[in-house]
Design a protein around this motif. Structure first.
Motif, PDB file in Angstrom:
ATOM      1  N   MET A   1      -7.807 -12.730  19.627  1.00 62.15           N
ATOM      2  CA  MET A   1      -7.691 -11.456  18.920  1.00 62.15           C
ATOM      3  C   MET A   1      -9.058 -10.774  18.828  1.00 62.15           C
ATOM      4  N   HIS A   2     -10.109 -11.565  18.659  1.00 61.57           N
ATOM      5  CA  HIS A   2     -11.454 -11.004  18.634  1.00 61.57           C
ATOM      6  C   HIS A   2     -11.798 -10.404  20.003  1.00 61.57           C
ATOM      7  N   ILE A   3     -11.462 -11.139  21.055  1.00 61.37           N
ATOM      8  CA  ILE A   3     -11.715 -10.626  22.408  1.00 61.37           C
ATOM      9  C   ILE A   3     -10.918  -9.341  22.626  1.00 61.37           C
ATOM     10  N   TRP A   4      -9.677  -9.374  22.172  1.00 59.96           N
ATOM     11  CA  TRP A   4      -8.821  -8.185  22.314  1.00 59.96           C
ATOM     12  C   TRP A   4      -9.475  -6.966  21.666  1.00 59.96           C
ATOM     13  N   SER A   5     -10.004  -7.141  20.439  1.00 56.83           N
ATOM     14  CA  SER A   5     -10.603  -5.984  19.784  1.00 56.83           C
ATOM     15  C   SER A   5     -11.894  -5.568  20.487  1.00 56.83           C
ATOM     16  N   MET A   6     -12.625  -6.551  21.043  1.00 56.73           N
ATOM     17  CA  MET A   6     -13.805  -6.190  21.841  1.00 56.73           C
ATOM     18  C   MET A   6     -13.397  -5.364  23.052  1.00 56.73           C
ATOM     19  N   LEU A   7     -12.300  -5.759  23.707  1.00 59.38           N
ATOM     20  CA  LEU A   7     -11.846  -5.053  24.900  1.00 59.38           C
ATOM     21  C   LEU A   7     -11.430  -3.627  24.573  1.00 59.38           C
ATOM     22  N   ARG A   8     -10.852  -3.454  23.385  1.00 60.12           N
ATOM     23  CA  ARG A   8     -10.424  -2.115  22.997  1.00 60.12           C
ATOM     24  C   ARG A   8     -11.620  -1.208  22.755  1.00 60.12           C
ATOM     25  N   HIS A   9     -12.766  -1.799  22.402  1.00 59.16           N
ATOM     26  CA  HIS A   9     -13.954  -0.992  22.156  1.00 59.16           C
ATOM     27  C   HIS A   9     -14.791  -0.772  23.401  1.00 59.16           C
ATOM     28  N   GLY A  10     -14.259  -1.123  24.541  1.00 64.89           N
ATOM     29  CA  GLY A  10     -15.002  -0.957  25.773  1.00 64.89           C
ATOM     30  C   GLY A  10     -15.512  -2.294  26.278  1.00 64.89           C
ATOM     31  N   ILE A  11     -15.829  -2.316  27.569  1.00 59.58           N
ATOM     32  CA  ILE A  11     -16.228  -3.558  28.194  1.00 59.58           C
ATOM     33  C   ILE A  11     -17.629  -3.965  27.756  1.00 59.58           C
ATOM     34  N   THR A  12     -17.754  -5.153  27.239  1.00 57.76           N
ATOM     35  CA  THR A  12     -19.084  -5.663  26.943  1.00 57.76           C
ATOM     36  C   THR A  12     -19.272  -6.945  27.741  1.00 57.76           C
ATOM     37  N   PRO A  13     -20.487  -7.139  28.257  1.00 54.96           N
ATOM     38  CA  PRO A  13     -20.698  -8.292  29.139  1.00 54.96           C
ATOM     39  C   PRO A  13     -20.542  -9.631  28.429  1.00 54.96           C
ATOM     40  N   GLN A  14     -20.650  -9.633  27.084  1.00 50.58           N
ATOM     41  CA  GLN A  14     -20.462 -10.907  26.388  1.00 50.58           C
ATOM     42  C   GLN A  14     -19.089 -11.495  26.672  1.00 50.58           C
ATOM     43  N   ILE A  15     -18.106 -10.586  26.900  1.00 50.86           N
ATOM     44  CA  ILE A  15     -16.747 -11.071  27.146  1.00 50.86           C
ATOM     45  C   ILE A  15     -16.724 -12.021  28.339  1.00 50.86           C
ATOM     46  N   ASN A  16     -17.504 -11.687  29.370  1.00 54.13           N
ATOM     47  CA  ASN A  16     -17.532 -12.561  30.544  1.00 54.13           C
ATOM     48  C   ASN A  16     -18.093 -13.926  30.203  1.00 54.13           C
ATOM     49  N   ALA A  17     -19.096 -13.937  29.322  1.00 48.50           N
ATOM     50  CA  ALA A  17     -19.683 -15.217  28.924  1.00 48.50           C
ATOM     51  C   ALA A  17     -18.671 -16.034  28.121  1.00 48.50           C
ATOM     52  N   ILE A  18     -17.978 -15.361  27.169  1.00 49.93           N
ATOM     53  CA  ILE A  18     -16.936 -16.067  26.416  1.00 49.93           C
ATOM     54  C   ILE A  18     -15.882 -16.590  27.373  1.00 49.93           C
ATOM     55  N   GLY A  19     -15.480 -15.709  28.309  1.00 49.80           N
ATOM     56  CA  GLY A  19     -14.446 -16.074  29.274  1.00 49.80           C
ATOM     57  C   GLY A  19     -14.840 -17.306  30.066  1.00 49.80           C
ATOM     58  N   THR A  20     -16.077 -17.310  30.543  1.00 50.38           N
ATOM     59  CA  THR A  20     -16.536 -18.441  31.333  1.00 50.38           C
ATOM     60  C   THR A  20     -16.463 -19.733  30.522  1.00 50.38           C
ATOM     61  N   ILE A  21     -16.928 -19.650  29.268  1.00 48.09           N
ATOM     62  CA  ILE A  21     -16.904 -20.856  28.442  1.00 48.09           C
ATOM     63  C   ILE A  21     -15.466 -21.318  28.202  1.00 48.09           C
ATOM     64  N   THR A  22     -14.570 -20.382  27.819  1.00 50.81           N
ATOM     65  CA  THR A  22     -13.196 -20.814  27.539  1.00 50.81           C
ATOM     66  C   THR A  22     -12.519 -21.360  28.788  1.00 50.81           C
ATOM     67  N   ILE A  23     -12.792 -20.752  29.934  1.00 53.25           N
ATOM     68  CA  ILE A  23     -12.152 -21.234  31.158  1.00 53.25           C
ATOM     69  C   ILE A  23     -12.636 -22.640  31.491  1.00 53.25           C
ATOM     70  N   VAL A  24     -13.934 -22.857  31.351  1.00 49.84           N
ATOM     71  CA  VAL A  24     -14.465 -24.199  31.640  1.00 49.84           C
ATOM     72  C   VAL A  24     -13.851 -25.229  30.683  1.00 49.84           C
ATOM     73  N   VAL A  25     -13.801 -24.868  29.381  1.00 57.03           N
ATOM     74  CA  VAL A  25     -13.228 -25.805  28.407  1.00 57.03           C
ATOM     75  C   VAL A  25     -11.746 -26.047  28.687  1.00 57.03           C
ATOM     76  N   SER A  26     -10.995 -24.955  28.968  1.00 54.54           N
ATOM     77  CA  SER A  26      -9.569 -25.110  29.270  1.00 54.54           C
ATOM     78  C   SER A  26      -9.364 -26.044  30.449  1.00 54.54           C
ATOM     79  N   ILE A  27     -10.154 -25.834  31.498  1.00 56.45           N
ATOM     80  CA  ILE A  27      -9.962 -26.646  32.701  1.00 56.45           C
ATOM     81  C   ILE A  27     -10.245 -28.116  32.407  1.00 56.45           C
ATOM     82  N   LEU A  28     -11.285 -28.363  31.619  1.00 56.68           N
ATOM     83  CA  LEU A  28     -11.576 -29.752  31.247  1.00 56.68           C
ATOM     84  C   LEU A  28     -10.396 -30.369  30.493  1.00 56.68           C
ATOM     85  N   LEU A  29      -9.876 -29.595  29.513  1.00 54.93           N
ATOM     86  CA  LEU A  29      -8.748 -30.107  28.739  1.00 54.93           C
ATOM     87  C   LEU A  29      -7.534 -30.364  29.626  1.00 54.93           C
ATOM     88  N   ILE A  30      -7.328 -29.486  30.598  1.00 56.86           N
ATOM     89  CA  ILE A  30      -6.173 -29.635  31.476  1.00 56.86           C
ATOM     90  C   ILE A  30      -6.298 -30.875  32.335  1.00 56.86           C
TER      91      ILE A  30
END
Lengths: 265, 300
Positions: free
Chosen positions: A225-254
């Motif tokens: 939901m935080h990412i969603w509200s960030m996206l609504r306020h325009g693209i910020t590069p931090q989102i990519n960093a968050i995305g990278t971290i969550t994707i890496v963690v998700s893949i490890l968990l999977i």
């Protein structure tokens, strides 16, 4: 291997392999884009890339709202997992060991939240919560998530129970163990990995879920939901960093949960 | 269980039966009640709510059909409804066209690294949906990668804006999301086909192509149906993708619903639209239930 009897022609195999490689590229190129951009120095996302930088990662750790949302997501998932296990494991056991009127129907209906788009589940609960005066909080998001995680737990554990050789239980009973002892010492250890695997799956899915949370969030944002509200306020590069971290963690968990859900041969 | 009961005789059997009933109620009761409270009642409540009426700041519990009349008669909502159905249909067909060969490759062609490849199909399903949608903004956007590359190599001078914020970008992103949803159940179905059937078909002189069309394809239909249901229903009711990539021509029913629960504050009308999605989901389940035995009968 007897399988070799049916094979595509050489040409067919080559074509299929090429097609599959292209599809894998299609599936993974966007994820690679996200990761590459997260290390891009420039605040505007344009091609070609500028210098390599870790600054977006650095900024993440000083963003209080973001860190709170991560903590909230952990709280929600931390509630969803035990809740769905406490409800789901006994339910799978009941489905495996008992037959009752309407069982086939129940098994189908139980799966409906997996096919119903998340926003419907979210708004349906929102209507009930507002009508009964139940205040929206992280608990309401937790309940929302449990509705689609529960069938996943049940499917996994039920499948494992059905494959489980029950003569082991009979042997245990014949040797004088009580039913309770048999459950703890024989049945449970045999379905343990299915339980752990589905717990990790539930954790990951709850952590990523946005549509249900969209309707059931009061003041405390979860990470999506935080990412969603960030996206609504325009693209910020931090989102990519968050995305990278969550994707890496998700893949490890999977990787871990697939290992656990895989049947031992 | 019954044989045990017969051996132990009258009262012992009764006690055992009572114990079993208690165990059943203990295991089944709580999750059953939970699902009634937080799934069945809420879904049912949406139906009820959709017949109510929005007043200025409240909701009046008066039965009326107005919300449904509005969905049907207002050209905007009707267009969005049909647009959503079309998008869902396009996405379902395309995801099958890509997902089926991928599953077939995994089941019959890939011999080395099959576990790894299977993992590569499954992994995107469990990584953030939101971010995988968002990333297409970076790819298709005016400042995005495709435009950047095309300008860089001199194919175009000005960035194209026709590849984003329309129905194309919505469909492309949804196909991307749903390929694994199709590939996995199809792969599961293909794996389950007894190899003897395939070999028998080959031994009886059917060629590869005929074996595929007459044996493998019909036996994999249940997987196709399962994957298609997921894809159709979930893409039909998605609001994240059309919000981020839709633009004016890519609006879907999910956008209208979140609008009704947000700025428009018309929950009964939003509920009526939600019921439309629920009905589509139920129709798909019924369709699948009808199609599956027929698919089985064809090969029997």
């Amino acid at each position: 291997m007897r399988r070799a009897a049916y094979r595509s022609s050489r040409l067919g195999e080559r074509a299929l392999t090429a097609f599959a490689l292209l599809t894998f590229a299609f599936l993974y190129a966007p994820i690679a884009v996200l990761i590459v951009f997260s290390f891009n120095d420039s605040p505007i996302l344009v091609f070609p890339l500028s210098n390599l930088s870790f600054k977006w990662y650095g900024e993440l750790f000083s963003d209080g709202d973001l860190l709170r949302s991560v903590a909230n997501s952990f709280l929600v998932a931390g509630g969803v997992v035990p809740l769905t296990l406490l409800l789901g494991v006994p339910l799978a056991f009941a489905l495996d060991r008992f037959s009752f009127v309407g069982k086939a129907l129940f098994e189908r209906v139980m799966l409906v939240p997996l096919i119903v788009p998340g926003l419907i589940t979210g708004l349906a609960l929102l209507l009930v919560f507002t009508q009964t005066g139940f205040r929206l909080s992280l608990v309401s998001i937790m309940i929302g998530h449990s509705i689609f995680v529960l069938p996943i737990v049940v499917i996994q554990v039920y499948a494992r129970l059905r494959r489980f050789d029950r003569s082991m239980e009979e042997a245990s009973l014949d040797l004088g163990a009580t039913r309770v002892q048999t459950f703890w010492r024989i049945t449970l250890p045999n379905i343990k990995t299915a339980i752990l695997g589905s717990a990790l799956l539930g954790l990951t899915l709850s952590f990523d879920e946005v549509a249900i949370a969209f309707f059931l969030t009061a003041n405390d944002n979860t990470l999506p939901m935080h990412i969603w509200s960030m996206l609504r306020h325009g693209i910020t590069p931090q989102i990519n960093a968050i995305g990278t971290i969550t994707i890496v963690v998700s893949i490890l968990l999977i990787v871990v949960s697939l290992r656990l859900l895989e049947t031992k041969k | 269980m019954t044989s045990e009961a017969a051996v132990s005789g009258g009262s012992a059997a009764k006690a055992l039966r009572r114990k079993r009933l208690a165990l059943f109620l203990l295991c089944f009761g709580p999750p059953f009640l939970y699902l009634i409270c937080f799934m069945i009642l809420p879904y049912g409540n949406v139906f009820q709510y959709s017949f109510w009426k929005k007043e200025l700041y409240t909701v009046a519990a008066e039965f009326n059909w107005e919300n449904y009349a509005r969905v049907w008669t207002n050209p905007l909502y009707r267009t969005v409804l049909f647009n959503s159905l079309e998008v869902a249909a396009i996405v379902t067909v395309c995801a099958n066209l890509v997902g089926y060969p991928l599953a077939y490759f995994l089941a019959f062609v890939a011999r080395k690294h099959r576990t790894l490849l299977y993992f590569l199909v499954i992994a995107p399903l469990w990584t953030s949906f939101l971010l995988r949608v968002f990333v297409w903004k970076l790819i298709l956007g005016v400042d995005g990668i495709i435009n950047g590359v095309l300008i860089y190599i001199g194919l175009i001078d000005e960035p194209m804006s026709i590849i984003i914020y329309n129905r194309f970008s919505v469909c492309l992103t949804l196909v991307y999301i749903f390929i694994p949803f199709v590939a996995l159940p199809v792969y599961a179905a293909l794996e389950k086909i007894p190899r003897e059937y395939v070999e028998a078909s080959m031994d009886l002189g059917a060629g590869r192509w005929r074996t595929f069309v007459r044996v493998i394809l019909p036996l994999s239909i249940p997987g196709v149906i399962a994957g298609s249901i997921f894809t159709f229903c979930l893409s039909f009711g998605d609001f994240v993708t059309p919000t981020l990539l839709g633009g004016p021509s890519g609006i879907m029913i999910g956008n209208i619903i979140i609008g009704q629960f947000g700025a428009a504050f018309d929950w009964p009308f939003g509920s009526a639209l939600a019921v439309v999605i629920l009905l589509v989901v139920l129709a798909m389940i019924a369709l699948a239930a009808a199609a599956e035995p027929r698919a089985k009968a064809r090969i029997a």
